[in-house]
Write a protein that holds these residues in place. Structure first.
Motif, PDB file in Angstrom:
ATOM      1  N   ARG A  95       0.838  -1.214   0.000  1.00  0.00           N
ATOM      2  CA  ARG A  95       0.000   0.000   0.000  1.00  0.00           C
ATOM      3  C   ARG A  95       0.866   1.254   0.000  1.00  0.00           C
ATOM      4  NH1 ARG A  95      -1.229   2.477   5.119  1.00  0.00           N
ATOM      5  NH2 ARG A  95      -0.108   1.351   6.752  1.00  0.00           N
ATOM      6  N   HIS A  96       2.088   1.142   0.513  1.00  0.00           N
ATOM      7  CA  HIS A  96       3.032   2.258   0.444  1.00  0.00           C
ATOM      8  C   HIS A  96       3.790   2.227  -0.882  1.00  0.00           C
ATOM      9  CE1 HIS A  96       2.172   3.047   4.572  1.00  0.00           C
ATOM     10  NE2 HIS A  96       2.847   2.001   5.039  1.00  0.00           N
ATOM     11  N   SER A 116       3.376   0.989  -3.824  1.00  0.00           N
ATOM     12  CA  SER A 116       2.661   1.319  -5.068  1.00  0.00           C
ATOM     13  C   SER A 116       2.362   2.808  -5.199  1.00  0.00           C
ATOM     14  CB  SER A 116       1.353   0.534  -5.154  1.00  0.00           C
ATOM     15  OG  SER A 116       1.613  -0.840  -5.349  1.00  0.00           O
ATOM     16  N   ARG A 117       2.489   3.552  -4.110  1.00  0.00           N
ATOM     17  CA  ARG A 117       2.174   4.981  -4.147  1.00  0.00           C
ATOM     18  C   ARG A 117       3.378   5.852  -4.495  1.00  0.00           C
ATOM     19  NH1 ARG A 117      -1.220   6.104   1.157  1.00  0.00           N
ATOM     20  NH2 ARG A 117      -1.275   8.203   0.296  1.00  0.00           N
ATOM     21  N   TRP A 118       4.606   5.318  -4.368  1.00  0.00           N
ATOM     22  CA  TRP A 118       5.757   6.173  -4.636  1.00  0.00           C
ATOM     23  C   TRP A 118       6.749   5.594  -5.631  1.00  0.00           C
ATOM     24  CZ3 TRP A 118      10.461   4.085  -3.839  1.00  0.00           C
ATOM     25  CH2 TRP A 118      10.567   3.029  -2.941  1.00  0.00           C
ATOM     26  N   TRP A 119       6.679   4.309  -5.947  1.00  0.00           N
ATOM     27  CA  TRP A 119       7.697   3.646  -6.764  1.00  0.00           C
ATOM     28  C   TRP A 119       7.741   4.217  -8.172  1.00  0.00           C
ATOM     29  CZ3 TRP A 119      11.549   0.283  -5.736  1.00  0.00           C
ATOM     30  CH2 TRP A 119      12.158  -0.340  -6.826  1.00  0.00           C
ATOM     31  N   GLY A 120       8.935   4.453  -8.650  1.00  0.00           N
ATOM     32  CA  GLY A 120       9.147   4.878 -10.030  1.00  0.00           C
ATOM     33  C   GLY A 120       9.584   6.322 -10.131  1.00  0.00           C
ATOM     34  N   PRO A 121      10.057   6.695 -11.316  1.00  0.00           N
ATOM     35  CA  PRO A 121      10.498   8.077 -11.553  1.00  0.00           C
ATOM     36  C   PRO A 121       9.310   9.043 -11.538  1.00  0.00           C
ATOM     37  CG  PRO A 121      11.312   6.578 -13.262  1.00  0.00           C
ATOM     38  CD  PRO A 121      10.301   5.827 -12.462  1.00  0.00           C
TER      39      PRO A 121
END
Length: 168
Positions: A40-41, A43-48
């Protein structure tokens, strides 16, 4: 760092296949580590910057997998797959990252979480199978800048969302 007999730094055997990115995050190590362990965390911040993540499967354990799609700001979807190869809370996570489970071009990453006063120093050390794959990741996919942006997104999420949840 090791040194040679003459006292000069010895170059790692994998140096030409590596990318190392680090960042200081103004939050406790356990909280920064948690941002990696709970989908839940994650998936909210991963990636550029500008990317979003859709998780299809997630199991955070050694041998567990994270199957997800990164959605680029231009509408391009990138199939991604990670399996966790080592988990040592709250100090270390190792993983194999590719497009799919059998991806021959999958690369290894080790994330370390070190206390730095009240903050956390996170380091992402990635080793590619070949120098050419590392160079392609840097040139074609902007891996160094993308990695910096990803850790920037992590820092913003942890200090702007997760830290506030814990304080409330």
């Amino acid at each position: 760092m090791s040194t040679t007999e003459r006292g000069t730094p010895a170059q790692s055997v994998t140096a030409d296949r590596e990318i190392v990115i680090s960042r200081i995050i103004d939050a406790p190590r356990e909280l920064v580590f948690e941002a990696f362990t709970d989908v839940r965390h994650l998936s909210r911040w991963w990636g550029p910057e500008g990317f979003t993540t859709t998780t299809r499967a997630f199991e955070f354990r050694v041998g567990g997998e994270w199957d997800f799609v990164l959605h680029g700001p231009d509408g391009t979807d990138y199939q991604e797959w990670i399996t966790w190869t080592e988990i040592a809370p709250p100090e270390r996570i190792a993983m194999l990252h590719g497009e799919t489970r059998d991806d021959p071009n999958a690369f290894e990453s080790v994330l370390t979480f070190e206390p730095d006063g009240a903050a956390t120093r996170i380091e992402m050390h990635t080793v590619f199978p070949t120098k050419e794959q590392r160079d392609e990741a840097v040139e074609k996919y902007h891996a160094i800048e993308s990695g910096r942006q990803t850790l920037g997104n992590l820092a913003a999420y942890v200090t702007g969302v997760l830290l506030k949840e814990v304080e409330d």
